[in-house]
Design a protein around this motif. Structure first.
Motif, short mmCIF file in Angstrom:
data_model
loop_
_atom_site.label_atom_id
_atom_site.label_comp_id
_atom_site.label_asym_id
_atom_site.label_seq_id
_atom_site.Cartn_x
_atom_site.Cartn_y
_atom_site.Cartn_z
N SER A 93 0.88 -1.17 0.00
CA SER A 93 0.00 0.00 0.00
C SER A 93 0.91 1.22 0.00
O SER A 93 1.99 1.21 0.58
CB SER A 93 -0.89 -0.05 1.25
N GLY A 94 0.48 2.28 -0.68
CA GLY A 94 1.31 3.48 -0.75
C GLY A 94 1.06 4.43 0.41
O GLY A 94 1.63 5.53 0.46
N ALA A 98 2.08 3.47 6.44
CA ALA A 98 2.38 2.04 6.22
C ALA A 98 3.77 1.88 5.58
O ALA A 98 4.50 0.94 5.92
CB ALA A 98 1.30 1.42 5.33
N LEU A 99 4.14 2.81 4.70
CA LEU A 99 5.45 2.70 4.02
C LEU A 99 6.59 2.64 5.02
O LEU A 99 7.56 1.89 4.85
CB LEU A 99 5.67 3.91 3.10
N LYS A 100 6.45 3.44 6.08
CA LYS A 100 7.54 3.54 7.05
C LYS A 100 7.69 2.28 7.90
O LYS A 100 8.63 2.14 8.66
CB LYS A 100 7.29 4.72 7.99
N LYS A 101 6.70 1.38 7.79
CA LYS A 101 6.74 0.17 8.65
C LYS A 101 7.13 -1.08 7.88
O LYS A 101 7.22 -2.16 8.46
CB LYS A 101 5.36 -0.03 9.28
N GLN A 118 6.05 -3.69 -5.02
CA GLN A 118 5.41 -2.94 -6.11
C GLN A 118 4.52 -1.84 -5.55
O GLN A 118 3.67 -2.09 -4.69
CB GLN A 118 4.56 -3.88 -6.94
N THR A 119 4.72 -0.63 -6.04
CA THR A 119 3.94 0.49 -5.51
C THR A 119 3.46 1.42 -6.62
O THR A 119 4.21 1.69 -7.57
CB THR A 119 4.78 1.31 -4.50
N TRP A 120 2.24 1.94 -6.44
CA TRP A 120 1.73 2.91 -7.43
C TRP A 120 2.55 4.19 -7.39
O TRP A 120 2.55 4.96 -8.34
CB TRP A 120 0.24 3.22 -7.20
N ARG A 121 3.26 4.41 -6.29
CA ARG A 121 4.05 5.65 -6.19
C ARG A 121 5.17 5.69 -7.24
O ARG A 121 5.72 6.74 -7.50
CB ARG A 121 4.59 5.84 -4.77
#
Ligand code: 3PG
Length: 306
Positions: A93-94, A98-101, A118-121
């Protein structure tokens, strides 16, 4: 000056040629697949990376990142096959918290493995209502100046897309993959992002891509590099997501970034000091081809199909 062993490296490249690159059509979030030439470019990239690692006595990349679009996944799959690396692709998830974890289990960080997130970012810039349109036709409609302003000005932004027309509807055939120059259905393809309540764009300037990519670069790529003491990682992105990464990492000005074009399928090495992750330098593994192909990208729309 930091020695090779004191540096962390990102191998970053734009996916190989896609079916829509080949047709000279604005692609954005349409899920075009690679052409045979695109797959060959991915194979060449893998060989360049291998050569570089062998010559410098460096391990192969230890973590991979792609966008959520199939052309980056296919490029990474070919690279992994060529480098004999095994690993799973997982969608993250972007969401910025959540990214930081995100963590990587130790068993994935072993020789011969490449976990790929894989990320939409990392997706291509959303090309709004220009998606699916032929570049020469858009150029003819809006004129040279406006065409280049929207393609390359830092704040240039295409007209918004109407998703009710230009996205495959949930129960139509091809909802997960897209077809006929339409985007895949968002609630089907981007279910992870949907569940996390993320807002996805319907047109973007490069400035907006920079904003959405920064939390991924800091919160995932650089944090994970430090935490797991990585030597290198590999990112497969798109023209605009690679330009955005370079803009942030190399502190390129809004004016200068207008002149940066990214060739398909040629790896760039970005070196950082391992201690403080400050940027040291970047270079293409095949600078001659990179120069020739970047110049061709710039001229897309003005000349016949690539
Ligand atoms: O989305 C696209 O069509 C291309 O990958 C990027 O196009 P550009 O080089 O015209 O910005």
């Amino acid at each position: 000056m930091a020695s090779q062993q004191d540096t962390f490296k990102i191998f970053v490249l734009r996916h190989g040629q896609s079916e829509l690159n080949h047709e000279n059509i604005f692609c954005g979030w349409i899920d075009a697949r690679l052409t045979d030439k695109g797959k060959q470019q991915a194979r060449n990239s893998a060989q360049l990376i291998k050569q570089y690692c062998d010559n410098n006595d460096e391990p192969l990349p230890q973590v991979g990142y792609t966008s959520r679009l199939v052309r980056t996944q296919q490029t990474m799959e070919v690279i992994m096959e060529e480098l004999a690396l095994k690993g799973d692709f997982s969608v993250i998830s972007g969401d910025v918290h959540a990214l930081k974890k995100i963590e990587l289990p130790d068993e994935l960080l072993v020789k011969g493995q490449l976990p790929v997130l894989q990320t939409w970012r990392l997706n291509e810039r959303h090309y709004g209502a220009w998606q699916g349109q032929r570049k020469p036709n858009v150029l003819k409609d809006v004129g040279d100046e406006e065409y280049m302003r929207i393609r390359r000005d830092y704040q240039g932004k295409p007209p918004l897309v109407d998703l009710s027309l230009e996205m495959v509807q949930p129960n139509e055939k091809g909802a997960a993959t897209g077809y006929e120059f339409k985007e895949p259905n968002r609630t089907v393809k981007y279910a992870t992002e949907d569940a996390a309540g993320e807002t996805l764009p319907i047109s973007e300037s490069l400035a907006e891509v920079v904003t959405r990519i920064r939390p991924f670069l800091d919160g995932v790529v650089l944090r994970i590099a430090k935490k797991y003491k990585l030597d290198s990682c590999i990112i497969v992105g798109h023209g605009s997501s690679v330009r955005s990464l370079l803009k942030i990492i190399e502190d390129i000005t809004d004016q200068e970034i207008k002149n940066v074009d990214i060739p398909n399928g040629i790896p760039l090495v970005i070196e950082f000091d391992k201690n403080d992750l400050s940027f040291i330098k970047s270079f293409y593994l095949d600078p001659e081809s990179a120069k020739i192909n970047a110049a061709k990208v710039r001229k897309e729309g003005f000349e016949k199909n690539p």
